[in-house]
Design a protein around this motif. Sequence first.
Motif, mmCIF file in Angstrom:
data_model
loop_
_atom_site.group_PDB
_atom_site.id
_atom_site.type_symbol
_atom_site.label_atom_id
_atom_site.label_comp_id
_atom_site.label_asym_id
_atom_site.label_seq_id
_atom_site.Cartn_x
_atom_site.Cartn_y
_atom_site.Cartn_z
ATOM 1 N N ARG A 142 -2.590 16.635 15.470
ATOM 2 C CA ARG A 142 -2.488 16.757 14.019
ATOM 3 C C ARG A 142 -2.937 15.493 13.295
ATOM 4 O O ARG A 142 -3.536 15.545 12.224
ATOM 5 N N PHE A 143 -2.615 14.331 13.875
ATOM 6 C CA PHE A 143 -2.927 13.074 13.188
ATOM 7 C C PHE A 143 -4.063 12.295 13.857
ATOM 8 O O PHE A 143 -4.268 11.115 13.578
ATOM 9 N N GLY A 144 -4.783 12.978 14.735
ATOM 10 C CA GLY A 144 -5.991 12.376 15.312
ATOM 11 C C GLY A 144 -5.722 11.171 16.184
ATOM 12 O O GLY A 144 -6.524 10.229 16.219
ATOM 13 N N SER A 167 0.631 5.259 1.284
ATOM 14 C CA SER A 167 -0.212 6.100 2.114
ATOM 15 C C SER A 167 0.411 7.475 2.212
ATOM 16 O O SER A 167 1.598 7.611 2.492
ATOM 17 N N GLY A 185 6.322 6.235 2.261
ATOM 18 C CA GLY A 185 4.884 5.995 2.338
ATOM 19 C C GLY A 185 4.453 4.613 1.892
ATOM 20 O O GLY A 185 3.268 4.289 1.897
ATOM 21 N N GLN A 186 5.417 3.763 1.489
ATOM 22 C CA GLN A 186 5.065 2.406 1.070
ATOM 23 C C GLN A 186 5.191 1.429 2.233
ATOM 24 O O GLN A 186 6.181 1.454 2.971
ATOM 25 N N TYR A 235 6.831 -1.470 7.301
ATOM 26 C CA TYR A 235 7.127 -0.253 6.560
ATOM 27 C C TYR A 235 8.348 -0.415 5.658
ATOM 28 O O TYR A 235 9.326 -1.056 6.013
ATOM 29 N N VAL A 267 2.435 7.157 8.715
ATOM 30 C CA VAL A 267 3.239 7.917 7.759
ATOM 31 C C VAL A 267 3.339 9.370 8.209
ATOM 32 O O VAL A 267 4.404 10.000 8.144
ATOM 33 N N GLY A 268 2.232 9.904 8.700
ATOM 34 C CA GLY A 268 2.212 11.290 9.156
ATOM 35 C C GLY A 268 3.180 11.550 10.296
ATOM 36 O O GLY A 268 4.019 12.461 10.216
ATOM 37 N N ALA A 295 9.487 2.471 2.848
ATOM 38 C CA ALA A 295 10.026 3.829 2.735
ATOM 39 C C ALA A 295 9.054 4.628 1.896
ATOM 40 O O ALA A 295 8.216 4.056 1.177
ATOM 41 N N HIS A 331 0.853 -1.193 0.000
ATOM 42 C CA HIS A 331 0.000 0.000 0.000
ATOM 43 C C HIS A 331 0.880 1.231 0.000
ATOM 44 O O HIS A 331 1.978 1.219 0.505
ATOM 45 N N ALA A 362 -2.653 3.518 9.177
ATOM 46 C CA ALA A 362 -1.500 3.657 8.267
ATOM 47 C C ALA A 362 -1.176 5.116 7.938
ATOM 48 O O ALA A 362 -0.007 5.522 7.968
ATOM 49 N N ALA A 363 -2.173 5.910 7.625
ATOM 50 C CA ALA A 363 -1.902 7.301 7.252
ATOM 51 C C ALA A 363 -1.304 8.068 8.428
ATOM 52 O O ALA A 363 -0.401 8.893 8.246
ATOM 53 N N ALA A 364 -1.774 7.774 9.628
ATOM 54 C CA ALA A 364 -1.208 8.434 10.810
ATOM 55 C C ALA A 364 0.236 7.996 11.038
ATOM 56 O O ALA A 364 1.080 8.800 11.454
#
Lengths: 187, 187
Positions: free
Chosen positions: B97-99, A183, B172-173, B168, B82-83, B170, A181, B78-80
């Motif tokens: 910021r990332f909830g 993201s 964002g992948q 993880y 990366v964030g 790199a 994925h 996942a998005a958090a």
Amino acid sequence: MRADVPLAKAYLLLNHGPVTLVTSASGGRSNVMAASWAMPLDFDPPKVAVVIDRNTLTRELVDASGEFVLNIPPRALAAAVVGVGNASGREVDKWARFGLEPLAAARVGAPLVAGCIAWLECRVLPERAVERTYDLFLAEVVAASADERVFRQGRWHFEDDSLRSLHYVAGGQFFTTGTAHESAPGR
Amino acid sequence: MRADVPLAKAYLLLNHGPVTLVTSASGGRSNVMAASWAMPLDFDPPKVAVVIDRNTLTRELVDASGEFVLNIPPRALAAAVVGVGNASGREVDKWARFGLEPLAAARVGAPLVAGCIAWLECRVLPERAVERTYDLFLAEVVAASADERVFRQGRWHFEDDSLRSLHYVAGGQFFTTGTAHESAPGR
């Protein structure tokens, strides 16, 4: 099919946490063991950390040679991974017993395991205190290579299920590396 | 839903190589960062090794408190992940910021990240030489817990895709933890 990986990209071979096979050699003997407790330690020059139990033949060979290879096995080698993780090189030739073939490495005396999907050739850094206390080895990666079918242009491409890397749990249970994925940062 | 994991089984939460969120707190501040370079170091008492860069706020808070938590995030976060891996706690409150929601830990001052699937509460072992040279922290796990939906009776059960752990790479992948397999030793 095996292609060099630039040293600055070597950490990517280990970054996602796959199980490894640790190979070692000294004085005409060589061995292969399984290790899940391995991770990158630095980017460039690349370094790794790996736990090598003090009671293993691998430890004896690594102590004597100051070198080892972290091999990343694919699912096709899963039974051999479990096998070498449950046998001792003091009692059996694990290469023969589990049908593994050694290949010459580029920069170290320890062999590569044929059929793996990536290889990190390593020289031990002199950190005797953590070796003695924690069985923890820190090492510099001096050469890296990968099977171009699954790692090319600095990225993994797990298209063939039999070539996916493995994540070991315990008692013969493992997970294959799953779906990729992308993201973007955010919620 | 969160249940204690016996300390002797704590290594299983990290053994398959998932990405972690490292939480820390000191003097009324707290932070969360992403770390792929984390692994078990011993079974019982359980220990872990994790790389914490010297330039991070997390490093400052861990140095001050001697404690951190390794949180195992599921795909739903996942998005958090990366964030928080691309922002600095010196510049932004990454929780807001990332909830991400902090929960009180059982044995350490660092908070747990709500919505994660496992948590290892850790106290830093005094190994200043490797901290200074390699940014490598060795720590004892003093409490462990997991979401019973995915880890119970000492085993992972990844049935819900949104609760699978992440590996993880790199940029964002990442990969989700894939299919479970059992393998008997052999060829």
